[in-house]
Design an enzyme around this catalytic site. Structure first.
Site, mmCIF file in Angstrom:
data_model
loop_
_atom_site.group_PDB
_atom_site.id
_atom_site.type_symbol
_atom_site.label_atom_id
_atom_site.label_comp_id
_atom_site.label_asym_id
_atom_site.label_seq_id
_atom_site.Cartn_x
_atom_site.Cartn_y
_atom_site.Cartn_z
ATOM 1 N N CYS A 137 0.838 -1.210 0.000
ATOM 2 C CA CYS A 137 0.000 0.000 0.000
ATOM 3 C C CYS A 137 0.872 1.259 0.000
ATOM 4 C CB CYS A 137 -0.937 -0.008 1.216
ATOM 5 S SG CYS A 137 -1.983 1.453 1.302
ATOM 6 N N CYS A 140 -0.448 4.104 2.159
ATOM 7 C CA CYS A 140 -0.207 3.902 3.602
ATOM 8 C C CYS A 140 1.259 4.145 3.955
ATOM 9 C CB CYS A 140 -0.548 2.477 4.031
ATOM 10 S SG CYS A 140 -2.054 1.815 3.352
ATOM 11 N N ASP A 141 2.164 3.615 3.166
ATOM 12 C CA ASP A 141 3.570 3.541 3.578
ATOM 13 C C ASP A 141 4.542 4.390 2.763
ATOM 14 O OD1 ASP A 141 2.818 1.703 5.525
ATOM 15 O OD2 ASP A 141 3.027 -0.001 4.169
#
Ligand code: NDP
Length: 322
Positions: A137, A140-141
């Site tokens: 992701c 997300c990261d």
């Protein structure tokens, strides 16, 4: 109401399931949450979550899901660890869920929040370095790799979107595509080709992600020439698609060709009366914790309104009969 019957059963314990539980508990539906094997869902696999509002310093994914669970319990939700192995939605207001092939629960309404599972390449180093530079992701990261070199695998719309997201943070995004064309829409492809920070590698497969404790490089192989190349990177992103967790609902609920549950526009209503769907199981576009939580809230409100309407209908019938 019999011991195993509930007004609402929520299947799944990610942000969608727990948010549905919080709202439904506050509406006095006393929901039962059946967690699934991976209690807490996809966020249990992530490290820092920095894009969920309300956590100014970020929070670890597992801690956040623990907070969601505690909040749902404090509001009165009942949490049952177990996996729903069979459902029977043929009797409205008596939807059956069998847990671990043995225990039966009946819900007047059901909220499905079983989520989706990211597909992985299936190589050893990808598993070993998951959370240590390997991620599925970028939204997300990606931020953790700001100003660093990263790589992404995949040629679909998700990979294109994530490559572009990463390219706005990172000076170099190596994009590995296993064929000589991309599956992504033409407009997304063009944006990828036009971005100066993205370097596309055609006919390229990942041999191994390299690094002892954290990702340090990746070894790729050109599947036309057999040539192998090592490229130094700090982050390795896999974006080869997701699989919605809907096998249980085949031939019961309407799904699209990829298995995502279909809900009526602007609602969480499925084709079966009293059954609602929320989170990644019905969302292949946004797939964020906060959007899943949002549709979890919608599902609880939809279930509550459905029950109220049914109860009103029943009381009208009873009054007419007197
Ligand atoms: P897709 O299935 O569309 O694409 C998957 C990509 O990964 C393909 O390029 C595929 O290659 C590649 N791939 C699959 N397995 C491997 C592997 N083992 N090794 C290397 N590469 C692999 O998935 P997406 O998640 O991209 O998209 C899913 C759906 O969601 C699509 O319908 C998409 O259009 C939609 N979507 C829409 C968005 C939007 O409208 N904003 C955003 C994101 C997704 P190959 O082509 O060779 O099979």
């Amino acid at each position: 109401m019999s011991e195993n019957k509930r007004k609402l059963i929520i299947i799944g314990s990610g942000p969608a399931g727990y948010t549905a539980a919080i709202y439904a508990s506050r509406a006095n539906l006393k929901p039962l949450v059946i967690t699934g094997i991976d209690m807490g869902g996809q966020l249990m696999q992530t490290t820092d979550v920095e894009n969920y509002p309300g956590y100014p310093d970020g929070i670890m994914g597992p801690q956040m899901m623990d907070d969601f669970r505690k909040q749902a319990e404090r509001m009165g939700a009942e949490i049952k660890f177990g996996h729903v192995t069979k459902v029977d939605f043929s009797d409205p207001m008596n939807h059956k869920c069998i847990v671990d092939d043995k225990e039966e629960f009946i819900g007047e309404t059901i909220v499905i929040a079983t989520g989706a599972t990211a597909k992985w390449l299936g190589i050893e180093s990808e598993t070993r370095l998951n959370g240590a530079g390997v991620s599925a992701c970028a939204v997300c990261d990606g931020f953790f790799y700001k100003d660093k070199a990263v790589a992404i695998v995949g040629g679909g719309d998700t990979a294109a979107e994530e490559a572009l997201y990463l390219a706005n943070l990172c000076p170099t995004v190596h994009m590995f595509i296993r064929r000589d064309e991309m599956r992504a829409s033409k407009v997304m492809q063009q944006r990828v080709f036009d971005h100066p920070n993205i370097k596309v590698y055609w006919n390229t497969e990942t041999d191994e992600v390299l690094g002892e404790k954290v990702v340090e490089a990746v070894r790729v192989k050109n599947n036309k020439t057999g040539e192998k190349t090592e490229i130094p990177i700090d982050g390795f992103f896999v974006a080869i698609g997701h699989k919605p967790n809907t096998d249980l609902f085949k031939d019961i609920l309407d799904m699209d060709h990829e298995g995502y549950l279909i809900t009526k526009a602007d609602s969480t209503v499925t084709n079966v009366e009293g059954v609602f769907a929320s989170g990644d199981v019905q969302d292949k576009i946004y797939r964020q914790a906060v959007t899943a939580a949002g549709t979890g809230c919608m599902a609880a409100l939809d279930a509550e309104r459905y029950i109220s309407a049914k109860e009103f209908e029943l009381s009208q019938k009873q009054n007419a009969a007197v």
